[in-house]
Design a protein around this motif. Structure first.
Motif, PDB file in Angstrom:
ATOM      1  N   GLY A   1       4.195  32.970  23.559  1.00  0.00           N
ATOM      2  CA  GLY A   1       5.097  32.958  22.416  1.00  0.00           C
ATOM      3  C   GLY A   1       6.015  34.169  22.402  1.00  0.00           C
ATOM      4  N   THR A   2       5.480  35.344  22.755  1.00  0.00           N
ATOM      5  CA  THR A   2       6.301  36.551  22.842  1.00  0.00           C
ATOM      6  C   THR A   2       7.380  36.397  23.897  1.00  0.00           C
ATOM      7  OG1 THR A   2       4.424  37.914  22.163  1.00  0.00           O
ATOM      8  CG2 THR A   2       6.258  39.041  23.250  1.00  0.00           C
ATOM      9  N   LEU A   3       7.022  35.805  25.049  1.00  0.00           N
ATOM     10  CA  LEU A   3       8.006  35.571  26.111  1.00  0.00           C
ATOM     11  C   LEU A   3       9.108  34.633  25.638  1.00  0.00           C
ATOM     12  CD1 LEU A   3       8.833  35.975  29.069  1.00  0.00           C
ATOM     13  CD2 LEU A   3       7.390  34.017  29.653  1.00  0.00           C
ATOM     14  N   MET A   4       8.747  33.621  24.873  1.00  0.00           N
ATOM     15  CA  MET A   4       9.748  32.693  24.338  1.00  0.00           C
ATOM     16  C   MET A   4      10.745  33.421  23.440  1.00  0.00           C
ATOM     17  SD  MET A   4       7.286  29.439  23.439  1.00  0.00           S
ATOM     18  CE  MET A   4       8.593  28.510  22.640  1.00  0.00           C
ATOM     19  N   ILE A   5      10.245  34.340  22.625  1.00  0.00           N
ATOM     20  CA  ILE A   5      11.114  35.084  21.719  1.00  0.00           C
ATOM     21  C   ILE A   5      12.059  35.986  22.501  1.00  0.00           C
ATOM     22  CG2 ILE A   5      11.154  36.816  19.877  1.00  0.00           C
ATOM     23  CD1 ILE A   5       8.437  35.710  18.962  1.00  0.00           C
ATOM     24  N   ILE A   6      11.542  36.676  23.530  1.00  0.00           N
ATOM     25  CA  ILE A   6      12.370  37.582  24.329  1.00  0.00           C
ATOM     26  C   ILE A   6      13.464  36.804  25.049  1.00  0.00           C
ATOM     27  CG2 ILE A   6      12.368  39.164  26.283  1.00  0.00           C
ATOM     28  CD1 ILE A   6       9.557  39.988  25.497  1.00  0.00           C
TER      29      ILE A   6
ATOM     30  N   SER B   1      12.475  30.352  19.122  1.00  0.00           N
ATOM     31  CA  SER B   1      11.813  31.562  18.626  1.00  0.00           C
ATOM     32  C   SER B   1      10.777  31.233  17.562  1.00  0.00           C
ATOM     33  CB  SER B   1      12.850  32.532  18.058  1.00  0.00           C
ATOM     34  OG  SER B   1      13.703  33.000  19.082  1.00  0.00           O
ATOM     35  N   PHE B   2      11.116  30.312  16.683  1.00  0.00           N
ATOM     36  CA  PHE B   2      10.150  29.933  15.660  1.00  0.00           C
ATOM     37  C   PHE B   2       8.924  29.280  16.293  1.00  0.00           C
ATOM     38  CE2 PHE B   2       8.436  26.980  12.471  1.00  0.00           C
ATOM     39  CZ  PHE B   2       8.154  27.882  11.457  1.00  0.00           C
ATOM     40  N   ALA B   3       9.153  28.487  17.347  1.00  0.00           N
ATOM     41  CA  ALA B   3       8.020  27.909  18.074  1.00  0.00           C
ATOM     42  C   ALA B   3       7.162  29.014  18.688  1.00  0.00           C
ATOM     43  CB  ALA B   3       8.529  26.959  19.158  1.00  0.00           C
ATOM     44  N   GLY B   4       7.817  30.078  19.167  1.00  0.00           N
ATOM     45  CA  GLY B   4       7.067  31.218  19.695  1.00  0.00           C
ATOM     46  C   GLY B   4       6.255  31.904  18.616  1.00  0.00           C
ATOM     47  N   VAL B   5       6.830  32.015  17.413  1.00  0.00           N
ATOM     48  CA  VAL B   5       6.096  32.611  16.287  1.00  0.00           C
ATOM     49  C   VAL B   5       4.865  31.771  15.954  1.00  0.00           C
ATOM     50  CG1 VAL B   5       6.231  33.155  13.829  1.00  0.00           C
ATOM     51  CG2 VAL B   5       8.132  33.723  15.339  1.00  0.00           C
ATOM     52  N   VAL B   6       5.001  30.455  15.991  1.00  0.00           N
ATOM     53  CA  VAL B   6       3.874  29.569  15.707  1.00  0.00           C
ATOM     54  C   VAL B   6       2.765  29.762  16.738  1.00  0.00           C
ATOM     55  CG1 VAL B   6       3.143  27.164  15.556  1.00  0.00           C
ATOM     56  CG2 VAL B   6       5.291  27.877  14.505  1.00  0.00           C
ATOM     57  N   LEU B   7       3.141  29.918  18.014  1.00  0.00           N
ATOM     58  CA  LEU B   7       2.139  30.146  19.051  1.00  0.00           C
ATOM     59  C   LEU B   7       1.419  31.475  18.844  1.00  0.00           C
ATOM     60  CD1 LEU B   7       3.937  28.916  22.308  1.00  0.00           C
ATOM     61  CD2 LEU B   7       2.152  27.754  20.994  1.00  0.00           C
ATOM     62  N   ILE B   8       2.139  32.471  18.365  1.00  0.00           N
ATOM     63  CA  ILE B   8       1.517  33.777  18.130  1.00  0.00           C
ATOM     64  C   ILE B   8       0.602  33.730  16.908  1.00  0.00           C
ATOM     65  CG2 ILE B   8       1.994  36.176  17.483  1.00  0.00           C
ATOM     66  CD1 ILE B   8       4.541  35.976  19.156  1.00  0.00           C
ATOM     67  N   ALA B   9       1.083  33.110  15.829  1.00  0.00           N
ATOM     68  CA  ALA B   9       0.303  33.085  14.590  1.00  0.00           C
ATOM     69  C   ALA B   9      -0.808  32.026  14.624  1.00  0.00           C
ATOM     70  CB  ALA B   9       1.230  32.834  13.404  1.00  0.00           C
ATOM     71  N   ARG B  10      -0.552  30.876  15.263  1.00  0.00           N
ATOM     72  CA  ARG B  10      -1.534  29.796  15.399  1.00  0.00           C
ATOM     73  C   ARG B  10      -2.140  29.407  14.048  1.00  0.00           C
ATOM     74  NH1 ARG B  10      -2.455  33.393  19.166  1.00  0.00           N
ATOM     75  NH2 ARG B  10      -4.352  34.191  18.200  1.00  0.00           N
ATOM     76  N   PRO B  11      -1.336  28.776  13.184  1.00  0.00           N
ATOM     77  CA  PRO B  11      -1.856  28.381  11.865  1.00  0.00           C
ATOM     78  C   PRO B  11      -2.961  27.342  11.985  1.00  0.00           C
ATOM     79  CG  PRO B  11       0.292  27.397  12.271  1.00  0.00           C
ATOM     80  CD  PRO B  11       0.065  28.387  13.368  1.00  0.00           C
ATOM     81  N   VAL B  12      -3.867  27.373  11.024  1.00  0.00           N
ATOM     82  CA  VAL B  12      -5.029  26.486  11.050  1.00  0.00           C
ATOM     83  C   VAL B  12      -4.604  25.022  11.028  1.00  0.00           C
ATOM     84  CG1 VAL B  12      -7.113  25.844   9.791  1.00  0.00           C
ATOM     85  CG2 VAL B  12      -6.424  28.237   9.923  1.00  0.00           C
TER      86      VAL B  12
ATOM     87  N   THR C   1       2.817  43.460  18.244  1.00  0.00           N
ATOM     88  CA  THR C   1       1.813  43.185  19.276  1.00  0.00           C
ATOM     89  C   THR C   1       1.556  44.415  20.134  1.00  0.00           C
ATOM     90  OG1 THR C   1       2.538  40.869  19.355  1.00  0.00           O
ATOM     91  CG2 THR C   1       1.232  41.670  21.207  1.00  0.00           C
ATOM     92  N   PHE C   2       2.614  45.154  20.435  1.00  0.00           N
ATOM     93  CA  PHE C   2       2.472  46.368  21.245  1.00  0.00           C
ATOM     94  C   PHE C   2       1.631  47.416  20.516  1.00  0.00           C
ATOM     95  CE2 PHE C   2       4.108  50.673  22.125  1.00  0.00           C
ATOM     96  CZ  PHE C   2       3.781  50.765  23.475  1.00  0.00           C
TER      97      PHE C   2
ATOM     98  N   TYR D   1      -3.412  34.185  25.490  1.00  0.00           N
ATOM     99  CA  TYR D   1      -2.394  33.618  26.370  1.00  0.00           C
ATOM    100  C   TYR D   1      -1.284  32.941  25.563  1.00  0.00           C
ATOM    101  CZ  TYR D   1      -5.591  34.444  30.270  1.00  0.00           C
ATOM    102  OH  TYR D   1      -6.408  35.032  31.197  1.00  0.00           O
ATOM    103  N   LEU D   2      -1.666  32.286  24.480  1.00  0.00           N
ATOM    104  CA  LEU D   2      -0.647  31.652  23.644  1.00  0.00           C
ATOM    105  C   LEU D   2       0.270  32.689  22.996  1.00  0.00           C
ATOM    106  CD1 LEU D   2      -2.654  28.801  21.867  1.00  0.00           C
ATOM    107  CD2 LEU D   2      -0.939  28.570  23.663  1.00  0.00           C
ATOM    108  N   SER D   3      -0.314  33.807  22.569  1.00  0.00           N
ATOM    109  CA  SER D   3       0.497  34.873  21.974  1.00  0.00           C
ATOM    110  C   SER D   3       1.454  35.466  22.998  1.00  0.00           C
ATOM    111  CB  SER D   3      -0.414  35.970  21.409  1.00  0.00           C
ATOM    112  OG  SER D   3      -1.188  35.482  20.336  1.00  0.00           O
ATOM    113  N   ALA D   4       0.967  35.678  24.210  1.00  0.00           N
ATOM    114  CA  ALA D   4       1.820  36.229  25.263  1.00  0.00           C
ATOM    115  C   ALA D   4       2.958  35.261  25.587  1.00  0.00           C
ATOM    116  CB  ALA D   4       0.995  36.521  26.511  1.00  0.00           C
TER     117      ALA D   4
END
Length: 362
Positions: free
Chosen positions: A347-352, A189-200, A329-330, A342-345
């Motif tokens: 990452g969201t799937l990973m969390i679900i 889930s944390f990896a999914g959060v990283v994909l959604i946030a995409r830190p610099v 996101t919704f 696509y990365l955010s989507a």
């Protein structure tokens, strides 16, 4: 002729059971078959509903926390709307208004329900209640301070360290279990959060994001202060969630709510005075219903969150906090017409998937 007709009638009659002698009885037979099919379908539906109730009962706390995140997402969306109006409503003012409504709602309910010690809580747990309030305020203050010098994505990623910290805290101080599947789901889930946030630091500057200013111009010392304050906010959230678990059934959920709202009102008011923050006066008629929704939905969200954390272990309960990004996101798409990448989507799937794994895995 008679014999032929008789033989045809006999053949037609033989194709049906002997006790069915006319069309009315045949209709009754067909109707009975239909009723049996309906009964089978109803039995299948009852079995499905029974399984659904069993899953819900086994994960009541988790579902309450997820519902709380939905309300929090609505509050966040409205806050974002109010911060875009002219003149914008300051964060401290929004926090104060929300917590005043929460405090009033909690105290009214407690007096009506005749809950003992409605203002300070039971004597045996007043320190825990105070820690819950302080931790909650520090958690909110940490992320808002960090947003002065960090991008939203960086600040968000740091904030979502709280569930993992709380799971570890629950295992160390409350003796709660921390299973391998929960650790694995938390990592995914944390990896999914990283994909959604995409830190610099991980993804560079190629992605588009909204930042308060050019991050490259921020002094290294200011950035380090922001990161340190954000980590302090994570520790504050960890303290708040762990305190709620430690309270368990020793205090009413509204006691924790009163403590949080009272501390936030006091600290936010003091902060506005120290920083000389001017109070924004509403100039648009839609401000009032939006401010009311912030207060009411914030109250409901805090209530559901407190009830959920009381029913769940720290690891499973705080893990459900990740679902907030899904709701955010919704609403971002509905209200601000922003499509996730696509990365955010992904990452969201990973969390679900991780949430479902924790819920349904025995």
């Amino acid at each position: 002729m008679t014999s032929r007709n008789g033989s045809r009638a006999a053949e037609q009659t033989a194709s049906y059971p002997r006790d069915v002698s006319n069309l009315g009885e045949r209709g009754l037979l067909l109707s009975g078959n239909t009723r049996r099919e309906d009964l089978n379908q109803m039995c299948g539906l009852d079995a499905f509903l029974s399984d659904a109730r069993e899953v819900a009962q086994g994960n009541t706390g988790l579902l309450l926390i997820v519902a709380a995140q939905a309300f929090f997402a609505v509050v966040d969306a409205i806050v974002k709307i109010l911060q875009k109006v002219d003149p914008p409503v300051t964060t401290m003012q929004l926090m104060t208004i929300r917590m005043i409504i929460t405090y009033i709602g909690c105290t009214i309910y407690m007096f009506i329900a005749k809950i003992p010690d409605p203002l300070l809580g039971p004597k045996a747990v007043r320190i825990l209640l105070l820690l819950r309030g302080i931790g909650g305020f520090v958690g909110v203050f940490g992320i808002y301070y960090s947003l002065q010098y960090l991008s939203l994505s960086d600040a968000t990623v740091i904030t979502f360290l709280a569930p993992t910290f709380t799971a570890i805290s629950g295992a160390l101080f409350l003796g709660e279990g921390f299973k391998l599947r929960e650790a694995t789901a938390g990592f995914v889930s944390f990896a999914g959060v990283v994909l959604i946030a995409r830190p610099v630091a991980l993804f560079g500057e190629h992605r588009s994001t909204t930042v308060p200013f050019d991050a490259d111009k921020v002094a290294a010392s200011d950035r380090m202060k922001a990161v340190a304050m954000s980590l302090i906010g994570v520790l504050g959230s960890t303290l708040a969630y762990t305190s709620i678990r430690a309270l368990a059934k020793r205090a009413h959920p509204m006691h924790a709510m009163v403590s949080l709202s009272a501390v936030c009102i006091l600290m936010a008011s003091v902060g506005m005075i120290i920083s000389d923050t001017k109070i924004t006066t509403p100039t648009l008629p839609e401000w009032f219903p939006l401010l009311a929704v912030i207060g009411i939905f914030g109250f409901l969200a805090q209530t559901l969150l407190t009830m959920g954390l009381r029913r769940e272990t720290a690891s499973r309960g705080t893990f459900a906090l990740y679902s907030r990004i899904i709701f955010a996101t919704f609403f971002e798409r509905i209200l601000f017409h922003t499509l996730p990448t696509y990365l955010s989507a992904f990452g969201t799937l990973m969390i679900i998937v991780s949430a479902l794994y924790v819920v349904f895995k025995p």
